[in-house]
Scaffold this active site. Structure first.
Site, PDB file in Angstrom:
ATOM      1  N   GLU A  94      10.166  56.235   5.681  1.00 35.42           N
ATOM      2  CA  GLU A  94       9.081  55.554   4.963  1.00 35.42           C
ATOM      3  C   GLU A  94       8.894  56.079   3.539  1.00 35.42           C
ATOM      4  O   GLU A  94       8.477  55.345   2.650  1.00 35.42           O
ATOM      5  CB  GLU A  94       7.777  55.665   5.747  1.00 35.42           C
ATOM      6  CG  GLU A  94       7.737  54.822   7.023  1.00 35.42           C
ATOM      7  CD  GLU A  94       8.335  55.533   8.237  1.00 35.42           C
ATOM      8  OE1 GLU A  94       8.880  56.642   8.081  1.00 35.42           O
ATOM      9  OE2 GLU A  94       8.241  54.972   9.353  1.00 35.42           O
ATOM     10  N   PHE A 103      -2.555  56.631  20.623  1.00 37.76           N
ATOM     11  CA  PHE A 103      -1.156  56.916  20.291  1.00 37.76           C
ATOM     12  C   PHE A 103      -0.839  56.430  18.874  1.00 37.76           C
ATOM     13  O   PHE A 103      -1.158  55.306  18.515  1.00 37.76           O
ATOM     14  CB  PHE A 103      -0.234  56.227  21.309  1.00 37.76           C
ATOM     15  CG  PHE A 103       1.222  56.423  20.989  1.00 37.76           C
ATOM     16  CD1 PHE A 103       1.799  57.697  20.995  1.00 37.76           C
ATOM     17  CD2 PHE A 103       2.032  55.339  20.650  1.00 37.76           C
ATOM     18  CE1 PHE A 103       3.128  57.882  20.682  1.00 37.76           C
ATOM     19  CE2 PHE A 103       3.371  55.522  20.335  1.00 37.76           C
ATOM     20  CZ  PHE A 103       3.917  56.801  20.356  1.00 37.76           C
ATOM     21  N   GLN A 104      -0.254  57.295  18.092  1.00 38.54           N
ATOM     22  CA  GLN A 104       0.126  57.011  16.697  1.00 38.54           C
ATOM     23  C   GLN A 104      -1.062  56.599  15.833  1.00 38.54           C
ATOM     24  O   GLN A 104      -0.919  55.815  14.900  1.00 38.54           O
ATOM     25  CB  GLN A 104       1.249  55.966  16.634  1.00 38.54           C
ATOM     26  CG  GLN A 104       2.533  56.527  17.233  1.00 38.54           C
ATOM     27  CD  GLN A 104       3.778  55.757  16.857  1.00 38.54           C
ATOM     28  OE1 GLN A 104       3.731  54.539  16.664  1.00 38.54           O
ATOM     29  NE2 GLN A 104       4.904  56.442  16.761  1.00 38.54           N
ATOM     30  N   LYS A 129      -4.120  46.479  14.562  1.00 36.69           N
ATOM     31  CA  LYS A 129      -3.227  45.524  15.226  1.00 36.69           C
ATOM     32  C   LYS A 129      -3.971  44.267  15.673  1.00 36.69           C
ATOM     33  O   LYS A 129      -3.415  43.160  15.605  1.00 36.69           O
ATOM     34  CB  LYS A 129      -2.545  46.203  16.419  1.00 36.69           C
ATOM     35  CG  LYS A 129      -1.335  45.432  16.902  1.00 36.69           C
ATOM     36  CD  LYS A 129      -0.475  46.238  17.839  1.00 36.69           C
ATOM     37  CE  LYS A 129       0.708  45.409  18.336  1.00 36.69           C
ATOM     38  NZ  LYS A 129       1.533  46.137  19.297  1.00 36.69           N
ATOM     39  N   MET A 184      17.058  74.284 -11.165  1.00 33.96           N
ATOM     40  CA  MET A 184      15.827  74.495 -11.927  1.00 33.96           C
ATOM     41  C   MET A 184      15.083  75.722 -11.399  1.00 33.96           C
ATOM     42  O   MET A 184      14.523  76.503 -12.176  1.00 33.96           O
ATOM     43  CB  MET A 184      14.958  73.242 -11.827  1.00 33.96           C
ATOM     44  CG  MET A 184      13.855  73.182 -12.843  1.00 33.96           C
ATOM     45  SD  MET A 184      14.446  73.336 -14.539  1.00 33.96           S
ATOM     46  CE  MET A 184      14.282  71.652 -15.111  1.00 33.96           C
TER      47      MET A 184
HETATM   48  C1  LIG Z   1      10.029  67.707  -2.661  1.00 35.71           C
HETATM   49  C2  LIG Z   1      10.202  68.847  -3.605  1.00 35.71           C
HETATM   50  N1  LIG Z   1      10.304  70.114  -3.150  1.00 35.71           N
HETATM   51  C3  LIG Z   1      10.473  71.143  -4.012  1.00 35.71           C
HETATM   52  C4  LIG Z   1      10.520  70.936  -5.357  1.00 35.71           C
HETATM   53  C5  LIG Z   1      10.667  72.091  -6.329  1.00 35.71           C
HETATM   54  N2  LIG Z   1      11.919  71.971  -7.096  1.00 35.71           N
HETATM   55  C6  LIG Z   1      11.981  71.465  -8.352  1.00 35.71           C
HETATM   56  S1  LIG Z   1      13.507  71.388  -8.956  1.00 35.71           S
HETATM   57  C7  LIG Z   1      14.160  72.072  -7.565  1.00 35.71           C
HETATM   58  C8  LIG Z   1      15.636  72.308  -7.433  1.00 35.71           C
HETATM   59  C9  LIG Z   1      16.427  71.056  -7.507  1.00 35.71           C
HETATM   60  O1  LIG Z   1      17.753  71.340  -7.188  1.00 35.71           O
HETATM   61  P1  LIG Z   1      18.903  70.274  -7.345  1.00 35.71           P
HETATM   62  O2  LIG Z   1      18.511  68.992  -6.742  1.00 35.71           O
HETATM   63  O3  LIG Z   1      20.182  70.846  -6.843  1.00 35.71           O
HETATM   64  O4  LIG Z   1      18.958  70.021  -8.909  1.00 35.71           O
HETATM   65  P2  LIG Z   1      19.373  71.005 -10.126  1.00 35.71           P
HETATM   66  O5  LIG Z   1      18.105  71.630 -10.624  1.00 35.71           O
HETATM   67  O6  LIG Z   1      20.345  72.002  -9.615  1.00 35.71           O
HETATM   68  O7  LIG Z   1      19.960  70.071 -11.137  1.00 35.71           O
HETATM   69  C10 LIG Z   1      13.154  72.364  -6.641  1.00 35.71           C
HETATM   70  C11 LIG Z   1      13.375  73.002  -5.325  1.00 35.71           C
HETATM   71  C12 LIG Z   1      10.382  69.584  -5.799  1.00 35.71           C
HETATM   72  N3  LIG Z   1      10.389  69.257  -7.088  1.00 35.71           N
HETATM   73  N4  LIG Z   1      10.253  68.565  -4.907  1.00 35.71           N
END
Ligand SMILES: Cc1ncc(C[n+]2csc(CCOP(=O)(O)OP(=O)(O)O)c2C)c(N)n1
Length: 597
Positions: free
Chosen positions: A62, A124-125, A174, A493
């Site tokens: 979803e 439920f749900q 529903k 990052m």
């Molecule tokens: C759902 C979610 N969880 C955690 C984060 C924190 N976060 C931001 S960038 C990142 C790393 C992203 O890694 P990748 O997709 O390999 O991209 P890269 O930075 O290596 O280009 C994380 C964990 C986020 N933005 N979104």
């Protein structure tokens, strides 16, 4: 009661709530719904089965339905529609709803609910969907009476797309969708009120803005996603206004494409990973005109040091945004496209000589803050910036309409910096919430909306795994989506911040046991490709672009590359880090350049 009204009531007498719902969706010109079935929405799925006006796209999660609908909305300017079941279906949609709320994307999320008699019984749900989504939506509704159904749906579309757009949820018990429901005559029957945001900025504020523009020696337009939300005419108006006034333009991440990023008057993105010239211009301008942008902290950095000496004008449709973060001198409350029109009409072409300002900007631009060195020997490791540049250059040659989605991380910033966007609505990214897993389902939504266009998700390998199941949706609908993974094996990052702030202690940011992306693509009936060095890169991009089905391209890039320029959080714009060798870079900034900001 007149005869036609009577006739209509007789015609609609036998309609179930689900059928009424679909009739109103058709009336609202909905063509596609992204969704996932379940017990509470079975009557709606049954009604969908027995009609052929609305297409349903079955996603695999979803959250993905919402991201797909977001990209559908942003790439078409229409309202995106989502259908999910009660309980886990609705809670899975929450991340997408917050994402759409943060980025002002118009959406309707239809969620199933247990029958009204069971609400509150831990059925439920059952989940308290309106309670859970209240802070995640612009507005939400629980339909309690069959006669409310059509009016609520009509009103919801108005609320989602009117003013500052956003997601609206309608929770549908529903019994409401199973039982009979009346369909009021068209146009009639909004539930509560007319939602009537103010569209035209105050004439006096327009005058004050023009006066400020005439006085200004160092003006700057700071543009945002609001311009794209306002529609293509707002982007055209912005181009005209910039051309006629000669004022430089910078953009937020969400605004990219509203003004051509290849235009000489474009300074690049501003903010944390913005260009040197955009950030120094923001810091040093004497007039800052914010157009459909909201002073996000990724843009402002340290708020008290943000553009310290400028007169500030803010054009926004949402009154709550004015003076929220930055003190504004002149508010232009209204639709930003109409505000730009009004400014164009009032501008007589008489401003200050901006050539000294442009000379200064060109000085900053000469630093080439987005520059990088790529070793071109075939065995050399691929730098991620180079991969994005080559991807851009090679797609350019095709001359196809191209949509780019991204995940979240360094690759997102490199895509924003190195891919170029000369048209609005082509750049689809999660800005406000920064949702990893956005890009692949967003690519589904964009490709459904634009079946003949080239749709590329520029991704990181970690983000890719967050909604990888959507390769199944891509396979089912034979969507020729290209997934272009900049694979550095790190959550890049996160690794970058750990390097800069936590003594290079890379706690849990290395991705062990990554899948073989080629075999993964094949498992989902697609094609997988891999480039491990510079010599292989062009060939892989060429094959990917030539293939008319879905492709996963695993581009193995330098693992320790950092994303620059960068304003460390909490620092002002004139304290950017330009690259790993900060001292050498600092030496390149002229005394004069530093003095002026
Ligand atoms: C759902 C979610 N969880 C955690 C984060 C924190 N976060 C931001 S960038 C990142 C790393 C992203 O890694 P990748 O997709 O390999 O991209 P890269 O930075 O290596 O280009 C994380 C964990 C986020 N933005 N979104």
């Amino acid at each position: 009661m007149n005869a036609s009204r009577q006739q209509e009531e007789t015609n609609t007498k036998a309609l179930s709530g689900a059928e009424v719902l679909l009739r109103v969706l058709v009336e609202q010109e909905v063509e596609v719904v992204f969704g996932y079935p379940g017990g509470a929405v079975l009557p709606i799925y049954d009604a969908l089965f027995r009609q052929n006006r609305i297409r349903h796209i079955l996603v695999r999660h979803e959250q993905a339905a919402v991201h797909a609908a977001e990209a559908y909305a942003r790439s078409t300017g229409k309202v995106g529609v989502v259908l999910v079941t009660s309980g886990p279906g609705a809670t899975n949609a929450v991340t997408g709803l917050v994402d759409a709320l943060m980025d002002s994307i118009p959406l309707i999320c239809l969620s199933g609910q247990v029958p009204t008699a069971l609400i509150g019984n831990d059925a439920f749900q059952e989940a308290d969907t309106t309670g859970i989504t209240r802070p995640a939506t612009k507005h939400n509704y629980l339909v309690k009476r069959p006669s409310d159904l059509a009016p609520i749906v009509r009103e919801a579309f108005e609320v989602a797309s009117g003013g500052r757009p956003g997601p609206v949820l309608i929770d549908l018990p529903k019994d409401i969708t199973v039982g009979n429901a009346p369909l009021p005559t068209s146009g009639e029957g909004r539930l509560h009120r007319r939602y009537a945001p103010r569209l035209d900025a105050d004439a006096d504020a327009i005058k004050q803005t023009i006066a400020a523009m005439k006085r200004a020696k160092r003006p700057l337009f700071y543009t945002g996603g609001g311009i794209i939300n306002s529609g293509p005419k707002a982007s055209e108006g912005l181009r005209e206004l910039a051309r006629r006034t000669g004022v430089p333009v910078t953009s937020t991440l969400m605004g990219l494409g509203a003004f051509p990023t290849t235009d000489k008057q474009f300074l690049g993105m501003l903010g944390m990973h913005g260009s040197y010239e955009a950030n120094l211009a923001t810091h040093g301008c004497d007039l800052l005109i914010a157009l459909g942008s909201r002073f996000d902290d990724r843009v402002t950095g340290r708020v008290d040091a943000f553009s310290p000496n400028s007169f500030k004008v803010h054009a926004d449709i949402d009154p709550a945004q004015i003076n929220k973060i930055i003190k504004i001198d002149v508010p232009l409350l209204g639709d930003v496209g109409r505000t730009i029109e009004a400014l164009l009409q009032a501008w007589d072409g008489e401003g200050q000589d901006l050539s000294p300002w442009w000379a200064q900007i060109e000085g900053w631009r000469a630093l080439d803050s987005l520059g990088f060195q790529q070793d071109m020997s075939p065995e050399a490791i691929i730098r991620p910036q180079y991969a994005v540049r080559r991807l851009y250059e090679m797609t350019q040659r095709l001359g196809r309409d191209t949509f780019v989605t991204t995940e979240v991380g360094q690759h997102q910033m490199w895509a924003a910096q190195h891919f170029q966007f000369d048209k609005p609505n082509r750049w689809l990214t999660s800005g406000g919430l920064g949702t990893m897993g956005y890009g692949l389902p967003a690519a589904v939504g964009a490709q459904i909306a634009h079946p003949d266009a080239l749709v590329i998700d520029i991704a990181g390998e970690a983000s890719t795994l967050m909604n990888i199941q959507e390769l199944g949706t891509i396979a089912q609908y034979r969507l020729p989506v290209k997934l272009f993974i900049l694979n550095n094996r790190y959550m890049g990052m996160v690794r970058q911040w750990q390097e800069l702030l936590h003594g290079s202690r890379y706690s849990q940011s290395y991705s062990e046991a990554l899948p073989d992306f080629i075999r993964l693509a094949e498992a989902f009936h697609g094609t997988g490709l891999r480039a491990t060095n510079v010599g292989e890169l062009d060939g892989v991009i060429e094959k990917m672009l030539a293939h008319d089905g879905p492709v996963v391209a695993d581009i193995c890039v330098a693992q320790d590359e950092n994303c620059f320029p960068m304003i460390p959080s909490g620092a002002p714009h004139n304290e950017m880090l330009l690259g790993p060798d900060q001292e050498a870079n600092a030496a390149k900034i002229t005394q004069e350049g530093m003095m002026l900001v």
